[in-house]
Design a protein around this motif. Structure first.
Motif, PDB file in Angstrom:
ATOM      1  N   UNK A   1      -1.361  -3.603   6.040  1.00 14.20           N
ATOM      2  CA  UNK A   1      -0.247  -2.713   5.749  1.00 14.20           C
ATOM      3  C   UNK A   1       0.677  -3.462   4.805  1.00 14.20           C
ATOM      4  N   UNK A   2       1.018  -2.833   3.678  1.00 14.15           N
ATOM      5  CA  UNK A   2       1.893  -3.459   2.693  1.00 14.15           C
ATOM      6  C   UNK A   2       3.126  -2.584   2.461  1.00 14.15           C
ATOM      7  N   UNK A   3       4.242  -3.247   2.205  1.00 13.01           N
ATOM      8  CA  UNK A   3       5.499  -2.536   1.946  1.00 13.01           C
ATOM      9  C   UNK A   3       5.982  -2.847   0.533  1.00 13.01           C
ATOM     10  N   UNK A   4       6.498  -1.809  -0.138  1.00  7.21           N
ATOM     11  CA  UNK A   4       7.011  -2.008  -1.489  1.00  7.21           C
ATOM     12  C   UNK A   4       8.361  -2.732  -1.442  1.00  7.21           C
TER      13      UNK A   4
ATOM     14  N   UNK B   1      -6.951   2.070  -1.303  1.00  7.40           N
ATOM     15  CA  UNK B   1      -5.530   2.122  -0.983  1.00  7.40           C
ATOM     16  C   UNK B   1      -5.105   3.550  -0.660  1.00  7.40           C
ATOM     17  N   UNK B   2      -4.115   3.641   0.209  1.00  7.25           N
ATOM     18  CA  UNK B   2      -3.480   4.934   0.494  1.00  7.25           C
ATOM     19  C   UNK B   2      -1.980   4.694   0.583  1.00  7.25           C
ATOM     20  N   UNK B   3      -1.222   5.338  -0.302  1.00 12.09           N
ATOM     21  CA  UNK B   3       0.228   5.183  -0.343  1.00 12.09           C
ATOM     22  C   UNK B   3       0.905   6.227   0.538  1.00 12.09           C
ATOM     23  N   UNK B   4       1.999   5.830   1.167  1.00 13.25           N
ATOM     24  CA  UNK B   4       2.779   6.789   1.940  1.00 13.25           C
ATOM     25  C   UNK B   4       4.221   6.313   2.061  1.00 13.25           C
ATOM     26  N   UNK B   5       5.086   7.236   2.424  1.00 14.46           N
ATOM     27  CA  UNK B   5       6.496   6.952   2.668  1.00 14.46           C
ATOM     28  C   UNK B   5       6.803   7.183   4.137  1.00 14.46           C
ATOM     29  N   UNK B   6       7.574   6.277   4.742  1.00 12.73           N
ATOM     30  CA  UNK B   6       7.951   6.441   6.139  1.00 12.73           C
ATOM     31  C   UNK B   6       8.965   7.556   6.314  1.00 12.73           C
ATOM     32  N   UNK B   7       8.873   8.245   7.455  1.00 16.10           N
ATOM     33  CA  UNK B   7       9.836   9.302   7.766  1.00 16.10           C
ATOM     34  C   UNK B   7      10.390   9.088   9.169  1.00 16.10           C
ATOM     35  N   UNK B   8      11.329   9.918   9.560  1.00 18.95           N
ATOM     36  CA  UNK B   8      11.918   9.823  10.897  1.00 18.95           C
ATOM     37  C   UNK B   8      10.852  10.018  11.968  1.00 18.95           C
ATOM     38  N   UNK B   9      11.137   9.519  13.158  1.00 25.36           N
ATOM     39  CA  UNK B   9      10.196   9.658  14.278  1.00 25.36           C
ATOM     40  C   UNK B   9       9.936  11.122  14.579  1.00 25.36           C
ATOM     41  N   UNK B  10       8.689  11.412  14.941  1.00 24.65           N
ATOM     42  CA  UNK B  10       8.320  12.780  15.318  1.00 24.65           C
ATOM     43  C   UNK B  10       7.987  12.780  16.805  1.00 24.65           C
TER      44      UNK B  10
ATOM     45  N   UNK C   1       9.308  -3.369  -6.924  1.00 23.37           N
ATOM     46  CA  UNK C   1       8.177  -2.482  -7.148  1.00 23.37           C
ATOM     47  C   UNK C   1       6.836  -3.054  -6.758  1.00 23.37           C
ATOM     48  N   UNK C   2       6.791  -4.343  -6.404  1.00 21.17           N
ATOM     49  CA  UNK C   2       5.553  -4.964  -5.933  1.00 21.17           C
ATOM     50  C   UNK C   2       5.429  -4.789  -4.421  1.00 21.17           C
ATOM     51  N   UNK C   3       4.190  -4.950  -3.934  1.00 19.67           N
ATOM     52  CA  UNK C   3       3.941  -4.798  -2.511  1.00 19.67           C
ATOM     53  C   UNK C   3       3.706  -6.159  -1.865  1.00 19.67           C
ATOM     54  N   UNK C   4       4.117  -6.270  -0.588  1.00 18.87           N
ATOM     55  CA  UNK C   4       3.838  -7.464   0.190  1.00 18.87           C
ATOM     56  C   UNK C   4       3.363  -7.052   1.579  1.00 18.87           C
TER      57      UNK C   4
ATOM     58  N   UNK D   1       8.588   2.690   1.286  1.00 16.10           N
ATOM     59  CA  UNK D   1       7.271   3.031   0.750  1.00 16.10           C
ATOM     60  C   UNK D   1       6.253   1.971   1.160  1.00 16.10           C
ATOM     61  N   UNK D   2       5.075   2.439   1.538  1.00 20.52           N
ATOM     62  CA  UNK D   2       4.032   1.569   2.066  1.00 20.52           C
ATOM     63  C   UNK D   2       2.684   1.925   1.454  1.00 20.52           C
ATOM     64  N   UNK D   3       1.707   1.084   1.732  1.00 23.43           N
ATOM     65  CA  UNK D   3       0.326   1.457   1.466  1.00 23.43           C
ATOM     66  C   UNK D   3      -0.581   0.722   2.444  1.00 23.43           C
ATOM     67  N   UNK D   4      -1.672   1.381   2.797  1.00 23.32           N
ATOM     68  CA  UNK D   4      -2.771   0.737   3.509  1.00 23.32           C
ATOM     69  C   UNK D   4      -3.721   0.225   2.443  1.00 23.32           C
ATOM     70  N   UNK D   5      -4.085  -1.045   2.520  1.00 25.15           N
ATOM     71  CA  UNK D   5      -4.984  -1.648   1.534  1.00 25.15           C
ATOM     72  C   UNK D   5      -6.188  -2.249   2.242  1.00 25.15           C
ATOM     73  N   UNK D   6      -7.370  -1.973   1.715  1.00 27.59           N
ATOM     74  CA  UNK D   6      -8.619  -2.509   2.261  1.00 27.59           C
ATOM     75  C   UNK D   6      -9.282  -3.355   1.185  1.00 27.59           C
ATOM     76  N   UNK D   7      -9.595  -4.596   1.531  1.00 33.22           N
ATOM     77  CA  UNK D   7     -10.176  -5.535   0.578  1.00 33.22           C
ATOM     78  C   UNK D   7     -11.593  -5.133   0.175  1.00 33.22           C
ATOM     79  N   UNK D   8     -11.999  -5.483  -1.034  1.00 36.86           N
ATOM     80  CA  UNK D   8     -13.368  -5.167  -1.496  1.00 36.86           C
ATOM     81  C   UNK D   8     -14.448  -5.944  -0.766  1.00 36.86           C
ATOM     82  N   UNK D   9     -14.070  -7.001  -0.020  1.00 36.70           N
ATOM     83  CA  UNK D   9     -15.069  -7.809   0.671  1.00 36.70           C
ATOM     84  C   UNK D   9     -15.571  -7.223   1.983  1.00 36.70           C
ATOM     85  N   UNK D  10     -14.969  -6.120   2.441  1.00 37.34           N
ATOM     86  CA  UNK D  10     -15.459  -5.481   3.662  1.00 37.34           C
ATOM     87  C   UNK D  10     -16.897  -5.034   3.452  1.00 37.34           C
ATOM     88  N   UNK D  11     -17.789  -5.408   4.384  1.00 39.83           N
ATOM     89  CA  UNK D  11     -19.221  -5.166   4.191  1.00 39.83           C
ATOM     90  C   UNK D  11     -19.754  -4.047   5.070  1.00 39.83           C
ATOM     91  N   UNK D  12     -20.817  -3.415   4.569  1.00 36.88           N
ATOM     92  CA  UNK D  12     -21.517  -2.442   5.399  1.00 36.88           C
ATOM     93  C   UNK D  12     -22.544  -3.151   6.264  1.00 36.88           C
TER      94      UNK D  12
END
Length: 225
Positions: A37-40, A118-127, A44-47, A96-107
């Motif tokens: 999980x990475x946060x912007x 990668x999948x980008x998303x923005x956090x919202x209030x609790x549901x 503008x960069x993610x960590x 703003x966040x993203x889920x990142x999966x490395x290319x080294x994940x193997x089948x």
């Protein structure tokens, strides 16, 4: 193709989990080390967000090893716990966040996926409200489209929404989850009698048709819609 669910771009700050769906059987050994999980940042960069995910060496996998469930650390999701009070929730509203999966994940054959997912998303209030069923319609493609008032948990939707015949038997179906809707198409031409929804159906925050996560209790049986 690799897909990350929820596939929406707004995630509540009390989300419990997300799912990664693969088009092939994967190697489960130490798979979670490839997921972040990475946060912007303000520049503008993610960590990477440390301590965000439950550290399960191999992750949680479906029996066919094509769906990996990844859990956000529950001590930071649930209010009133020490980690939540000290560090706050993993997902913060407006950030703003993203889920990142490395290319080294193997089948399962040892072949890396070979590219970053990668999948980008923005956090919202609790549901914290229970799910509500809005509509069920059949379209021209013989699909049944079942809609709810907010996004569904992928595995829960695939497990707890089904097509049944007049005798109540499950009709094998291809399922596609799209945010707050699930599409079901019979594998073989079939006359569908009902769509059946189990009250244990959940959203990514654990809220159910039976009620919110904090108070939801499973009902005794499913009901047709």
């Amino acid at each position: 193709m690799i897909q990350i669910y929820p596939n929406t771009h707004i995630w509540p700050c009390n989300a419990l989990r997300f799912h990664v769906v693969f088009d092939r059987t994967m190697d489960t050994d130490r798979a979670l080390r490839h997921v972040r999980l990475e946060r912007m940042r303000s520049d503008g960069n993610f960590e990477s967000v440390t301590g965000a995910l439950v550290d399960l060496a191999d992750g949680l996998w479906s029996p066919d090893q094509t769906v990996m469930t990844t859990l956000f650390h529950p001590a930071r999701v649930k209010t009133g716990l020490a980690a939540n009070e000290q560090y706050g929730r993993t997902i913060e509203p407006g950030a703003r966040y993203r889920i990142a999966i490395d290319p080294g994940l193997e089948d399962a054959n040892g072949v890396p996926i070979g590219h970053v997912v990668e999948h980008d998303f923005t956090g919202s209030a609790a549901h914290n409200q229970g799910l509500a069923h809005l509509s069920t319609k059949q379209n021209a493609k013989a699909e049944c489209v079942v809609r709810f008032d907010h996004p569904l948990d992928y595995l829960s939707a695939c497990t707890h929404v089904r097509l049944v015949d007049r005798a109540g038997r499950t009709i094998p179906s291809v399922r596609r989850v799209e945010g707050s809707a699930i599409r079901l198409r019979p594998v073989q031409p079939s006359r569908v009698a009902d769509v059946e929804i189990d009250p244990r159906l959940e959203d990514p925050c654990g809220n159910r048709l039976a009620g919110p996560f904090e108070s939801a209790t499973p009902a005794e049986s499913a009901f047709p819609v």
